[in-house]
Design an enzyme around this catalytic site. Structure first.
Site, mmCIF file in Angstrom:
data_model
loop_
_atom_site.group_PDB
_atom_site.id
_atom_site.type_symbol
_atom_site.label_atom_id
_atom_site.label_comp_id
_atom_site.label_asym_id
_atom_site.label_seq_id
_atom_site.Cartn_x
_atom_site.Cartn_y
_atom_site.Cartn_z
ATOM 1 C CG HIS A 60 -1.755 -1.025 1.477
ATOM 2 N ND1 HIS A 60 -2.937 -1.047 0.872
ATOM 3 C CD2 HIS A 60 -1.706 -2.491 1.866
ATOM 4 C CE1 HIS A 60 -3.629 -2.334 1.165
ATOM 5 N NE2 HIS A 60 -2.931 -3.090 1.760
ATOM 6 N NE ARG A 102 -1.746 3.339 3.717
ATOM 7 C CZ ARG A 102 -2.609 2.152 4.159
ATOM 8 N NH1 ARG A 102 -3.429 1.874 3.039
ATOM 9 N NH2 ARG A 102 -1.982 1.713 4.882
ATOM 10 C CG ASP A 144 -5.576 -6.009 0.728
ATOM 11 O OD1 ASP A 144 -5.788 -6.920 1.129
ATOM 12 O OD2 ASP A 144 -4.841 -4.929 1.003
ATOM 13 C CG HIS A 176 -9.060 -8.358 2.645
ATOM 14 N ND1 HIS A 176 -8.162 -7.570 3.532
ATOM 15 C CD2 HIS A 176 -10.041 -8.661 3.836
ATOM 16 C CE1 HIS A 176 -8.550 -7.203 4.706
ATOM 17 N NE2 HIS A 176 -9.693 -7.912 4.837
ATOM 18 C CG HIS A 217 -3.537 -10.409 4.312
ATOM 19 N ND1 HIS A 217 -4.832 -10.967 4.396
ATOM 20 C CD2 HIS A 217 -3.670 -9.256 3.935
ATOM 21 C CE1 HIS A 217 -5.727 -9.902 3.895
ATOM 22 N NE2 HIS A 217 -5.132 -8.963 3.730
ATOM 23 C CG ASN A 264 -8.096 -6.964 9.125
ATOM 24 O OD1 ASN A 264 -8.377 -8.048 9.362
ATOM 25 N ND2 ASN A 264 -9.041 -6.232 8.282
ATOM 26 C CG ASP A 312 -1.097 -6.220 4.331
ATOM 27 O OD1 ASP A 312 -1.336 -4.996 3.527
ATOM 28 O OD2 ASP A 312 -2.088 -6.649 5.196
ATOM 29 C CG HIS A 370 -2.045 3.317 9.004
ATOM 30 N ND1 HIS A 370 -2.974 3.678 8.216
ATOM 31 C CD2 HIS A 370 -2.203 1.841 9.157
ATOM 32 C CE1 HIS A 370 -3.607 2.689 7.601
ATOM 33 N NE2 HIS A 370 -3.138 1.599 8.064
HETATM 34 O O1 DOR Z 1 -3.710 -4.266 8.437
HETATM 35 C C1 DOR Z 1 -4.243 -3.917 7.192
HETATM 36 N N1 DOR Z 1 -3.843 -2.886 6.657
HETATM 37 N N2 DOR Z 1 -5.033 -4.886 6.665
HETATM 38 C C2 DOR Z 1 -5.644 -4.669 5.491
HETATM 39 O O2 DOR Z 1 -6.122 -5.448 5.009
HETATM 40 C C3 DOR Z 1 -5.449 -3.143 4.783
HETATM 41 C C4 DOR Z 1 -4.217 -2.400 5.447
HETATM 42 C C5 DOR Z 1 -4.238 -1.119 5.202
HETATM 43 O O3 DOR Z 1 -4.633 -0.546 3.906
HETATM 44 O O4 DOR Z 1 -4.103 -0.226 6.136
HETATM 45 ZN ZN ZN Z 2 -3.316 -5.037 2.084
#
Ligand code: DOR
Ligand code: ZN
Length: 400
Positions: free
Chosen positions: A59, A61, A148, A175, A212, A251, A278, A282
Site C-alpha cells: 500500500h 496510499r 484488499d 482479502h 495474508h 488485519n 502487506d 499509517h
Molecule cells: O492491516 C491492514 N492494513 N490490513 C488490510 O487489509 C489493509 C491495510 C491498510 O490498507 O491499512
Molecule cells: Zn493489504
C-alpha cells in the site's frame, strides 16, 4: 550501461555459487566463477547476492492519503528493503477503479525511476461490493484485481468477478474477511471466506491469489485445494509467521502459536507461494485512532530470514523462491532469478550482521511497526535495478 559484480556468494531459488554476475543494458548477460568484462565493477567481498525481492501486496496510499506514504517515499522504502517491484493495492482515494488512476500511478512512478510498479484495480467499483462493469474497460497493463482492505461479501458477486477475471486472464487477490462474523470471531471470518472462495475457484477455474493467510484452518484449506490442482496461490506476511498472541493492530490480526507453526509447516512443504509484506503505512495519529497495519517493506527480509532460515526451517534458496522467483512468476515479470535474459535486479546482503530495528530510521513515512527495538539478522547493503545501484548502504563502485 554495464556492471560487473565480483566475488559474491550468489544465491537464487535453484543456484548457489561463488562468483560474478555481469549486467548489460539492464539484463543479466552472464554469470559464473570468474568473469572478466571491462566496465564498472562492484567488489562484493563475499557478500550474498540474490535476485531483488518482489512484493505482491503493498500500500503506497497515492493518490489521496499521501500524508501516510507516497510513491516517492514508498519506492525508497522498497529499495531500502531490497525490493525492485511492488504490486500496489487499490484502497487509495479515489479508489483505483479506473485506468485514470492506474495511469496516474504508472506515469508518476516512471518519472521517479526508482522501482517497477504494478497498480491493482478494485474488483468492485469504488469497493461498492457489487459493480463489476469497470473491469471491461481495463488496459493490458492491469494483471490483478483486489478489494484488499475489505472482503467481497456477496458470493454471487465474487463468482461473477472470477468469471470475468478468467475471461480477461486476470488474477483476483482475495482479502478474506466476512464482515458479518468478524466482530464475533475473526478467525472464523477469515476461514469461511477462504473456503468459499476456494469453492468458487472449483466452480470457475479462475486464478485466485489468497492474501495474508493467517490461520491454520485457512492454510489447510489452501493445501487441499492446491493438491486438487486448483489454480490458487497464496502469500503469508512476515508478521504472521513471526508473531503470536500480540495485540498490535493489523488485519488479519496476529494469531496463535499453532497458526504460526501451521504457516511455517506449509512454507516448508512448498504450499506457500510468496511472502507478501502487506506494507501498510499509517500516521501516528491514525494509528492512535485504531488504523490497522504495519509498515513492512524495510524489515520483511530480515524478519523472514531470521525466522525461517536462521530458525532452521528452510534454506536461503527456498527463501529466494518465495521472495523473488515465485512472486515474479505470479506477476508475470522477468525478475526474480539469476538467469541470462532476466532483469539485472539484485540485492547485496550481509547475513552476518545483527541489528536493532529502529522505525525512526525508516524512509517510509509509516513508522508503525510492532518490531521496533527488536534484533534481527541480515542487513540490506545495496539494491540494484536494471544494473544501476538504486540504494547504497555502503558499497563502493569502482568506475574505471
Ligand atoms: O492491516 C491492514 N492494513 N490490513 C488490510 O487489509 C489493509 C491495510 C491498510 O490498507 O491499512
Ligand atoms: Zn493489504
Amino acid at each position: 550501461m554495464k556492471l560487473l559484480l565480483k566475488g559474491a556468494k550468489v544465491i537464487d531459488y535453484n543456484k548457489e555459487f561463488k562468483g560474478d554476475i555481469y549486467i548489460e543494458d539492464g539484463k543479466i548477460l552472464d554469470f559464473g566463477p570468474d568473469l572478466n568484462y571491462d566496465c564498472e565493477i562492484i567488489n562484493c567481498n563475499g557478500l550474498v547476492v540474490m535476485p531483488s525481492f518482489i512484493d505482491l501486496h503493498t500500500h503506497f496510499r497515492d493518490p489521496g492519503f499521501t500524508y501516510k506514504e507516497d510513491l516517492y517515499t514508498g519506492s525508497k522504502a522498497a529499495l531500502k528493503g531490497g525490493y525492485t517491484f511492488v504490486n500496489l493495492m487499490a484502497n487509495t482515494n479515489p479508489i483505483c477503479s479506473s485506468m485514470e488512476v492506474v495511469n496516474y500511478v504508472l506515469e508518476k512512478s516512471k518519472e521517479l525511476d526508482l522501482i517497477d510498479i504494478h497498480q491493482t484495480v478494485s474488483i468492485t467499483k469504488d469497493f461498492d461490493g457489487k459493480t463489476l462493469e469497470h473491469i471491461d474497460s481495463l488496459g493490458k497493463e492491469v494483471k490483478f484485481l483486489s478489494d484488499d482492505g475489505k472482503g467481497v461479501q456477496e458470493s454471487v458477486v465474487m463468482y461473477r468477478a472470477l468469471k470475468k477475471a478468467k475471461e480477461k486472464n486476470l488474477t483476483i487477490i482475495a482479502h478474506e474477511e466476512d464482515e458479518g462474523i468478524v466482530g464475533v470471531d475473526s478467525r472464523l471470518s477469515e476461514n469461511i471466506m477462504t473456503f468459499r472462495d476456494i469453492e468458487l475457484v472449483r466452480g470457475t477455474r479462475a486464478k485466485l491469489h489468497l492474501a495474508h493467510v493467517s490461520t491454520k484452518e485457512a492454510i489447510e484449506g489452501i493445501v487441499k485445494g492446491k493438491e486438487e490442482g486448483l489454480p490458487i496461490t497464496c502469500e503469508v506476511t512476515p508478521h504472521h509467521i513471526s508473531l503470536y498472541d500480540n495485540p498490535y493492530k493489523v488485519n488479519p490480526p496476529i494469531r496463535k502459536k499453532e497458526d504460526v507453526s501451521a504457516l511455517i509447516e506449509a512454507i516448508k512443504a512448498g504450499y506457500v507461494d510468496a511472502i507478501g509484506t502487506d506494507h501498510a503505512p499509517h500516521s501516528v495519529e491514525d494509528k492512535k485512532n485504531g488504523a490497522c497495519g504495519i509498515s513492512g517493506l524495510e524489515t520483511a527480509f530480515s524478519i523472514s530470514y531470521t525466522t525461517l532460515v536462521r530458525g532452521g526451517h528452510i534454506s536461503l534458496n527456498k527463501l529466494s523462491e518465495i521472495m523473488s522467483a515465485n512472486p515474479g512468476e505470479i506477476a508475470d515479470i522477468n525478475k526474480g532469478r539469476i538467469e541470462v535474459g532476466y532483469d539485472g535486479d539484485l540485492v547485496l546482503l550481509d547475513l552476518n550482521k545483527e541489528f536493532k530495528i529502529d522505525s525512526e530510521n525508516f524512509v517510509s513515512k509509516g513508522k508503525n511497526t510492532p518490531f521496533n527495538g527488536e534484533k534481527y539478522w541480515g542487513e540490506i547493503i545495496a539494491t540494484i535495478k536494471s544494473g544501476k545501484v538504486k540504494y547504497n548502504g555502503g558499497i563502493e563502485v569502482d568506475y574505471r
